[in-house]
Design an enzyme around this catalytic site. Structure first.
Site, PDB file in Angstrom:
ATOM      1  N   LYS A 183       0.827  -1.214   0.000  1.00  0.00           N
ATOM      2  CA  LYS A 183       0.000   0.000   0.000  1.00  0.00           C
ATOM      3  C   LYS A 183       0.868   1.274   0.000  1.00  0.00           C
ATOM      4  O   LYS A 183       2.073   1.216   0.215  1.00  0.00           O
ATOM      5  CB  LYS A 183      -0.928  -0.009   1.219  1.00  0.00           C
TER       6      LYS A 183
HETATM    7  C1  LIG Z   1     -10.045  -2.382  -1.594  1.00  0.00           C
HETATM    8  C2  LIG Z   1      -9.484  -3.153  -0.448  1.00  0.00           C
HETATM    9  N1  LIG Z   1     -10.197  -3.247   0.667  1.00  0.00           N
HETATM   10  C3  LIG Z   1      -9.750  -3.909   1.760  1.00  0.00           C
HETATM   11  C4  LIG Z   1      -8.533  -4.543   1.744  1.00  0.00           C
HETATM   12  C5  LIG Z   1      -8.073  -5.274   2.947  1.00  0.00           C
HETATM   13  O1  LIG Z   1      -6.951  -4.679   3.516  1.00  0.00           O
HETATM   14  P1  LIG Z   1      -6.141  -5.449   4.660  1.00  0.00           P
HETATM   15  O2  LIG Z   1      -5.273  -6.449   3.961  1.00  0.00           O
HETATM   16  O3  LIG Z   1      -5.344  -4.387   5.333  1.00  0.00           O
HETATM   17  O4  LIG Z   1      -7.133  -6.073   5.548  1.00  0.00           O
HETATM   18  C6  LIG Z   1      -7.731  -4.486   0.600  1.00  0.00           C
HETATM   19  C7  LIG Z   1      -6.439  -5.169   0.577  1.00  0.00           C
HETATM   20  O5  LIG Z   1      -5.766  -5.315  -0.374  1.00  0.00           O
HETATM   21  C8  LIG Z   1      -8.216  -3.782  -0.528  1.00  0.00           C
HETATM   22  O6  LIG Z   1      -7.504  -3.715  -1.651  1.00  0.00           O
END
Ligand SMILES: Cc1ncc(COP(=O)(O)O)c(C=O)c1O
Length: 386
Positions: A183
């Site tokens: 990210k």
């Molecule tokens: C659009 C979106 N929402 C939620 C998430 C979930 O993030 P996390 O891995 O921090 O839980 C991601 C992860 O890639 C994502 O791309």
């Protein structure tokens, strides 16, 4: 051929390594002073009044819904063009995810489609700022608040994005950020929940650590007390000081890194807008700022003799990694079987999905890397014009 250009790579340097070493030497390696400092700094950066550091955006979304007591019988409207966890959290709480199609302008939840899906059991709108491009949050907030609904933003891609000069994180009722490895800001794994509502974040704080009334920092430090109560059956989603130390360094680099991402995206768009077989990634509306987490190029497949799969192979042959964001939720077995979702019901999402390729777009890319991607895409199109 030169070495393989990875689709994504975190920007981790000596400063992050040193910050982690400092935490390890300090003897306090789980949630503690660094985590508190990271929460404060992130709240300042986004302009949100409060922030809670967590171990993922998934946790941030699930906790927000839990605080709002979303459960069986409740419906939450979201975009089909997202990562699966956006919908999983709704299901985990026993509620029902309801999909509304996206807009062709920004690939994000279309407020008109969302309005058409609101029913008496709808409790929350859960838009995504896909690729770091802000969704039409003003229209969604208006729609939600007129009907007594909450807005939770999935800003996993959108730290650094702005809407009319305001940072994402300070707009909706609650915002979830991801600090996953690739990210814009990474802590390896991690996330943050922001809100202007102090009571909401206090509730979330209880949910995020077993439902306990005091965290370890409040129990084990000199001023602490061993006593605690358990107020609800909470989760285990706390961020560690090791992660927070990385996050603090990354936050210091964020503006520079978002600017570099924007520069790469500008080069791509300048090149791809000259090629009629391509649709460059959508730009932010005037007054908004794109965080450029992803560069989503689209192919006009009717003008090419190859499909998206072959395009990927051709990129790989030229040493370039790529990806797709995302396989829409309605295409997954679990969701099809459980909710009977069909691609025909989401024509805009389906058209984007079939034609999209995410290209490398990250600060560690050199200008030569960017030029190489542009040349490869141009060459593939040239060789396969219909
Ligand atoms: C659009 C979106 N929402 C939620 C998430 C979930 O993030 P996390 O891995 O921090 O839980 C991601 C992860 O890639 C994502 O791309």
């Amino acid at each position: 051929m030169s070495s393989f250009l990875l689709f994504d790579r975190p920007d981790i340097g000596e400063e992050e390594i040193e910050a982690v070493a400092e935490v390890l030497r300090s003897g306090w390696i789980t949630t503690g002073p660094k985590t508190k400092e990271f929460e404060q700094r992130l709240a300042e950066y986004t302009g949100a009044k409060h922030a809670l550091a967590l171990n993922s955006a998934t946790a941030a979304m699930q906790i927000a819904l839990a605080v709002w007591k979303i459960g069986p019988g409740d419906e939450v409207i979201t975009s089909p063009l997202t990562f699966c966890s956006t919908a999983h959290v709704i299901v985990h709480l026993g509620a029902t995810p309801v999909l509304a199609d996206v807009s062709p302008d920004d690939y994000n939840l279309d407020p008109d489609c969302a309005a058409g899906r609101i029913k008496p059991r709808t409790r929350v709108l859960l838009p995504v700022h896909l690729a770091g491009l802000p969704c039409r949050i003003g229209a969604l907030l208006q729609l939600a608040h007129a009907g007594g609904l909450k807005v939770l933003e999935d800003a996993a891609h959108a730290i650094g994005a702005q809407v009319e000069g305001r940072q994402v994180g300070s707009l909706g009722d609650a915002t979830a950020f991801s600090f996953y490895a690739t990210k814009n800001l990474t802590t390896g794994e991690g996330g943050m929940l922001t809100s202007d509502d102090g009571d909401f974040i206090e509730q979330a704080r209880i949910w995020h650590l077993h439902g306990m009334s005091r965290d370890a920092w409040q129990r084990y430090t000199a001023e602490g007390s061993w006593r605690y109560d358990v107020l609800l059956p909470g989760y285990k989603n706390n961020m560690t000081d090791i992660q927070a130390a990385i996050g603090l360094v990354q936050l210091g680099k964020l503006e520079r890194n978002v600017a570099r991402r924007a520069e790469i995206a500008r080069h791509y768009t300048a090149a791809f807008s000259q090629i009629p077989e391509l649709i460059p990634a959508p730009a932010a509306r005037g007054g908004d700022r794109h965080a450029h987490h992803l560069y989503m190029l689209r192919l006009k497949l009717e003008r090419l003799r190859i499909d998206r799969g072959r395009f990927f192979q051709e990129l790989a042959k030229r040493g370039i990694g790529a990806s797709v964001h995302f396989i829409p939720l309605y295409r997954f077995t679990y969701y099809q079987q459980r909710f009977h979702w069909h691609p025909e019901d989401f024509p805009v999402t389906e058209a984007i999905f079939r034609s999209a390729i995410s290209l490398p777009c990250y600060p560690r890319m050199s200008q030569a890397d960017v030029d190489r991607v542009i040349a490869a895409v141009g060459e593939i199109v040239e060789a396969h014009r219909a």
